[in-house]
Design a protein around this motif. Structure first.
Motif, mmCIF file in Angstrom:
data_model
loop_
_atom_site.group_PDB
_atom_site.id
_atom_site.type_symbol
_atom_site.label_atom_id
_atom_site.label_comp_id
_atom_site.label_asym_id
_atom_site.label_seq_id
_atom_site.Cartn_x
_atom_site.Cartn_y
_atom_site.Cartn_z
ATOM 1 N N THR A 57 10.987 84.492 12.943
ATOM 2 C CA THR A 57 10.338 85.665 12.345
ATOM 3 C C THR A 57 11.093 86.899 12.864
ATOM 4 O O THR A 57 11.874 86.819 13.817
ATOM 5 C CB THR A 57 8.888 85.777 12.817
ATOM 6 O OG1 THR A 57 8.899 85.732 14.247
ATOM 7 C CG2 THR A 57 8.052 84.636 12.259
ATOM 8 N N TYR A 58 10.810 88.031 12.256
ATOM 9 C CA TYR A 58 11.425 89.275 12.725
ATOM 10 C C TYR A 58 11.197 89.459 14.217
ATOM 11 O O TYR A 58 12.128 89.803 14.968
ATOM 12 C CB TYR A 58 10.856 90.493 11.956
ATOM 13 C CG TYR A 58 11.250 91.791 12.613
ATOM 14 C CD1 TYR A 58 12.535 92.312 12.431
ATOM 15 C CD2 TYR A 58 10.381 92.459 13.478
ATOM 16 C CE1 TYR A 58 12.928 93.479 13.085
ATOM 17 C CE2 TYR A 58 10.770 93.609 14.129
ATOM 18 C CZ TYR A 58 12.037 94.129 13.936
ATOM 19 O OH TYR A 58 12.436 95.261 14.590
ATOM 20 N N HIS A 59 9.938 89.216 14.668
ATOM 21 C CA HIS A 59 9.589 89.483 16.063
ATOM 22 C C HIS A 59 10.506 88.744 17.040
ATOM 23 O O HIS A 59 11.045 89.316 17.974
ATOM 24 C CB HIS A 59 8.142 89.051 16.348
ATOM 25 C CG HIS A 59 7.160 89.617 15.371
ATOM 26 N ND1 HIS A 59 7.073 90.956 15.117
ATOM 27 C CD2 HIS A 59 6.231 89.006 14.589
ATOM 28 C CE1 HIS A 59 6.122 91.167 14.220
ATOM 29 N NE2 HIS A 59 5.606 90.003 13.871
ATOM 30 N N THR A 88 23.462 100.761 20.366
ATOM 31 C CA THR A 88 22.443 100.831 19.320
ATOM 32 C C THR A 88 22.864 99.959 18.151
ATOM 33 O O THR A 88 24.016 99.543 18.059
ATOM 34 C CB THR A 88 22.252 102.276 18.825
ATOM 35 O OG1 THR A 88 23.460 102.716 18.207
ATOM 36 C CG2 THR A 88 21.883 103.221 19.949
ATOM 37 N N ARG A 89 21.914 99.744 17.271
ATOM 38 C CA ARG A 89 22.243 98.874 16.155
ATOM 39 C C ARG A 89 21.446 99.256 14.927
ATOM 40 O O ARG A 89 20.415 99.924 15.003
ATOM 41 C CB ARG A 89 22.008 97.418 16.537
ATOM 42 C CG ARG A 89 20.620 96.865 16.378
ATOM 43 C CD ARG A 89 19.519 97.580 17.077
ATOM 44 N NE ARG A 89 18.285 96.852 17.062
ATOM 45 C CZ ARG A 89 17.237 97.098 16.262
ATOM 46 N NH1 ARG A 89 17.282 98.094 15.410
ATOM 47 N NH2 ARG A 89 16.144 96.364 16.317
ATOM 48 N N LEU A 90 21.931 98.784 13.790
ATOM 49 C CA LEU A 90 21.161 98.883 12.561
ATOM 50 C C LEU A 90 20.946 97.451 12.107
ATOM 51 O O LEU A 90 21.888 96.654 12.120
ATOM 52 C CB LEU A 90 21.941 99.674 11.515
ATOM 53 C CG LEU A 90 21.092 100.107 10.321
ATOM 54 C CD1 LEU A 90 20.144 101.228 10.740
ATOM 55 C CD2 LEU A 90 21.952 100.575 9.163
ATOM 56 N N GLY A 91 19.714 97.139 11.731
ATOM 57 C CA GLY A 91 19.405 95.757 11.351
ATOM 58 C C GLY A 91 18.817 95.664 9.957
ATOM 59 O O GLY A 91 17.696 95.201 9.781
ATOM 60 N N PRO A 92 19.550 96.087 8.955
ATOM 61 C CA PRO A 92 18.967 96.070 7.608
ATOM 62 C C PRO A 92 18.822 94.653 7.054
ATOM 63 O O PRO A 92 19.575 93.758 7.412
ATOM 64 C CB PRO A 92 19.969 96.864 6.772
ATOM 65 C CG PRO A 92 21.268 96.710 7.489
ATOM 66 C CD PRO A 92 20.943 96.562 8.951
ATOM 67 N N SER A 93 17.843 94.501 6.189
ATOM 68 C CA SER A 93 17.705 93.249 5.455
ATOM 69 C C SER A 93 18.451 93.425 4.137
ATOM 70 O O SER A 93 18.367 94.486 3.531
ATOM 71 C CB SER A 93 16.230 92.959 5.189
ATOM 72 O OG SER A 93 15.552 92.891 6.422
ATOM 73 N N PRO A 94 19.152 92.384 3.713
ATOM 74 C CA PRO A 94 19.994 92.547 2.510
ATOM 75 C C PRO A 94 19.202 92.449 1.216
ATOM 76 O O PRO A 94 19.382 91.543 0.426
ATOM 77 C CB PRO A 94 21.000 91.413 2.646
ATOM 78 C CG PRO A 94 20.295 90.378 3.471
ATOM 79 C CD PRO A 94 19.324 91.077 4.348
ATOM 80 N N ILE A 126 22.948 91.926 10.259
ATOM 81 C CA ILE A 126 22.272 91.703 8.988
ATOM 82 C C ILE A 126 21.068 90.781 9.211
ATOM 83 O O ILE A 126 21.217 89.649 9.678
ATOM 84 C CB ILE A 126 23.252 91.113 7.937
ATOM 85 C CG1 ILE A 126 24.371 92.131 7.657
ATOM 86 C CG2 ILE A 126 22.527 90.736 6.654
ATOM 87 C CD1 ILE A 126 23.924 93.447 7.029
ATOM 88 N N GLU A 127 19.903 91.292 8.909
ATOM 89 C CA GLU A 127 18.661 90.560 9.172
ATOM 90 C C GLU A 127 18.242 89.823 7.904
ATOM 91 O O GLU A 127 17.426 90.285 7.122
ATOM 92 C CB GLU A 127 17.608 91.529 9.703
ATOM 93 C CG GLU A 127 18.166 92.298 10.912
ATOM 94 C CD GLU A 127 17.165 92.732 11.945
ATOM 95 O OE1 GLU A 127 16.003 92.952 11.598
ATOM 96 O OE2 GLU A 127 17.566 92.845 13.123
ATOM 97 N N ASP A 128 18.866 88.652 7.764
ATOM 98 C CA ASP A 128 18.725 87.919 6.509
ATOM 99 C C ASP A 128 17.821 86.700 6.656
ATOM 100 O O ASP A 128 18.090 85.646 6.098
ATOM 101 C CB ASP A 128 20.124 87.499 6.017
ATOM 102 C CG ASP A 128 20.884 86.696 7.069
ATOM 103 O OD1 ASP A 128 20.367 86.537 8.191
ATOM 104 O OD2 ASP A 128 21.996 86.232 6.785
HETATM 105 N N1 GLU Z 1 15.206 94.219 9.401
HETATM 106 C C1 GLU Z 1 14.374 95.294 9.824
HETATM 107 C C2 GLU Z 1 14.197 96.260 8.656
HETATM 108 O O1 GLU Z 1 14.974 96.210 7.726
HETATM 109 C C3 GLU Z 1 15.027 96.008 10.985
HETATM 110 C C4 GLU Z 1 14.102 96.766 11.834
HETATM 111 C C5 GLU Z 1 14.775 97.064 13.173
HETATM 112 O O2 GLU Z 1 15.614 97.960 13.198
HETATM 113 O O3 GLU Z 1 14.480 96.405 14.152
HETATM 114 O O4 GLU Z 1 13.284 97.035 8.643
#
Ligand code: GLU
Length: 548
Positions: free
Chosen positions: A232-234, A37-43, A73-75
């Motif tokens: 893009t995010y997608h 699993t993962r966490l993908g937060p945007s900073p 990190i989804e930057d």
């Molecule tokens: N970067 C997305 C957000 O912050 C991550 C969403 C996901 O977990 O796929 O909402």
């Protein structure tokens, strides 16, 4: 059109093939059933309860199955990026004991599936973008903002679905020569998905939290790469979660509506889908109605709220478990002393309609959790909270460690412990009367006591006071003192014949309590005096007399 030639034209600098990355990031060698699993937060600098909720679910699923939990990190959105945000994300989550096995850390990246910053993965995305172009499943779009607006206007007039698709997709079937000219002229382009979906068709998918869902097919030629080559995010989600070998995508409900796009992209790339788990939004009750927690209105949405108030991470974790899994409370009752990590969180037991977040309930849970934390540990916790959030208190806490330990121990041990400690700010406030600088008279003397009696009560109290009295001797003296002033020595006598007395011993001791602590209710008076010591006790009474 010769798609291979087009791919070369658009991405001449990309020389790696998809196979290269498939080999570079092989399937993980984990035991059967292990979840990745993962966490993908945007900073963006704001980390909230919703992030923690999702992080906690991801963390538990991975760790209780012997899997891997990583931080990506989804930057991709530079405009929203805030300096130092990554450190804030990591340290905020660490406070709540959310630890990653892999990915971005404060000391660089760890793991074999990186880079874990999306902006550093440009050539990886472009490799797969190139592949889609080769397969005829992606194309460059040179439309300007004005072109897109013109399309929207046209669609609005005709009452058609908005978006870039089908006959409205101007660049979908551009003449190869025109594309070549545009590229040679350096015209900027985005790369779009060539969708073959049909809005009138639907497909079935099982969301592990929500069960089987029927969703409309994606028919939009969504953007995969922006003009700067950043995805893009997608597109980033699909490429990353495939190559990082994520098994379960646990993410917020706000992504559910774009699931058809993601499914279409996985299919276009011929990759298996991960298991999707869309959590529900956190709601709160307000005037009898449920509403979404809001950044603007609800300070408790921010994780910083819990840290600055001094909520113990275990309390927040325990509370979160109660809202994550409906069977958690039952488990806790059956296992009062087990560490919460022994509870097995299950996706199936997660709520699929708005999760209610209730601060009062958190406080109740916190009381139960704090009662199980040893005094010394609680002291250490309070000291570190003070250092971070109430620095003026830290020297006091350090200097008065023994006093604080005795305070924290009041009625917390034994058969029926008091459960009234909730979070550091509240704990300090609750006991602040022990410290002269923070002592304040907050309550009035009880109504049942004549104003003229207050001085005599306090004076005879002080005259008969002997710090060495045990609890019984001490209370006996208060009974005598009460009776001398025509207050019943026992509350039940007063209840029977209220006309015979001015009040009862309880009212008299409230006078003493207010003089000593400034409050009408507190833990055991005798015990508090023992902790305060003789000098402070007498000083307080004398001061109260002087203030009359
Ligand atoms: N970067 C997305 C957000 O912050 C991550 C969403 C996901 O977990 O796929 O909402």
């Amino acid at each position: 059109m010769d798609y291979a030639a087009l791919a070369e034209l658009l991405f001449p600098h990309i020389d790696k093939t998809p196979d290269y990355y498939e080999t570079l990031y092989p399937a993980r060698q984990l035991s059967p059933g292990a979840k990745v699993t993962r966490l993908g937060p945007s900073p963006t600098g704001f980390i909230h309860l919703g992030n923690l909720y999702v992080a906690f679910v991801n963390e538990r699923l991975a760790h209780q199955s012997g899997g891997v939990f990583f931080l990506r990190i989804e930057d991709t959105d530079e405009k929203r990026e805030v300096e130092g945000a990554v450190e804030v994300i990591i340290s905020s989550l660490e406070y709540f004991d959310i630890r990653f096995d892999e990915g971005v850390t404060v000391n660089g990246e760890i793991g074999e599936y990186g880079p874990y910053y999306q902006r550093q993965r440009g050539s990886i995305y472009q490799c797969f973008a190139k592949e889609l172009v080769k397969k005829g499943l992606a194309y460059p779009c040179f439309c300007s903002e004005e072109d897109l607006q013109a399309i929207r206007d046209k669609q609005e007039k005709a009452g058609e679905n908005p978006g870039y698709y089908g006959a409205f997709a101007k660049c979908r079937n551009l003449d190869p020569d025109e594309i070549e000219r545009n590229i040679q002229d350096g015209k900027p382009f985005v790369l779009r998905f060539r969708s073959n979906g049909d809005p009138s068709r639907s497909f079935q998918i099982v969301d592990a939290i929500r069960g089987p869902l029927t969703m409309p097919e994606n028919f939009q030629d969504v953007v995969l790469l922006k003009q700067n080559g950043i995805p893009t995010y997608h597109f980033a989600h699909v490429v990353d979660d495939h190559l990082m070998r994520t098994t379960h995508v646990v993410r917020g409900e706000e992504w559910l509506s774009s699931l058809p796009i993601h499914v279409a992209l996985f299919k276009a790339l011929d990759w298996p889908l991960p298991i999707y788990c869309h959590t529900t939004v956190l709601m709160k009750m307000e005037n009898g109605n449920k509403r979404k927690l809001s950044k603007r209105k609800d300070p408790e949405l921010s994780l910083n709220y819990y840290r600055s108030q001094g909520y113990h991470p275990k309390a927040v974790r325990e509370y979160l478990l109660t809202i994550i899994n409906s069977n958690y409370e039952e488990w806790r009752l059956a296992n009062p002393d087990s560490p919460m990590e022994e509870f097995e969180l299950t996706i199936e037991k997660m709520s699929s309609s708005g999760t209610l977040f209730d601060l009062d309930k958190l406080n109740d849970v916190s009381k139960e959790v704090l009662v199980r934390i040893p005094d010394e540990e609680l002291y250490d916790f309070m000291l570190s909270w003070a250092k971070a959030y109430r620095p003026e208190l830290a020297p006091l806490f350090t200097e008065k460690k023994d006093l604080l330990l005795r305070i924290l121990a009041i009625d917390r041990h034994g058969e029926k412990p008091r459960k009234d400690l909730v979070y550091c700010e509240q704990i300090f406030d609750y006991f602040s009367y022990f410290f002269d600088d923070y002592f304040q008279v907050e309550d009035d003397y009880p109504e049942e006591v004549d104003r003229e009696d207050i001085k005599p009560i306090l004076e005879s109290y002080i005259n008969s006071y002997n710090h060495g009295d045990d609890r019984n001797q001490w209370f006996e003296k208060i009974r005598v003192l009460a009776a001398e002033l025509d207050y019943a020595a026992k509350p039940k006598d007063f209840k029977k014949n209220p006309e015979l007395y001015k009040g009862h011993v309880g009212h008299v001791s409230t006078v003493i309590r207010i003089a000593l602590m400034g409050r009408a209710s507190s833990p055991d008076l005798w015990e508090i005096q023992q902790i305060m010591g003789e000098e402070q006790t007498l000083n307080r009474i004398n001061k109260a007399i002087a203030a009359l």
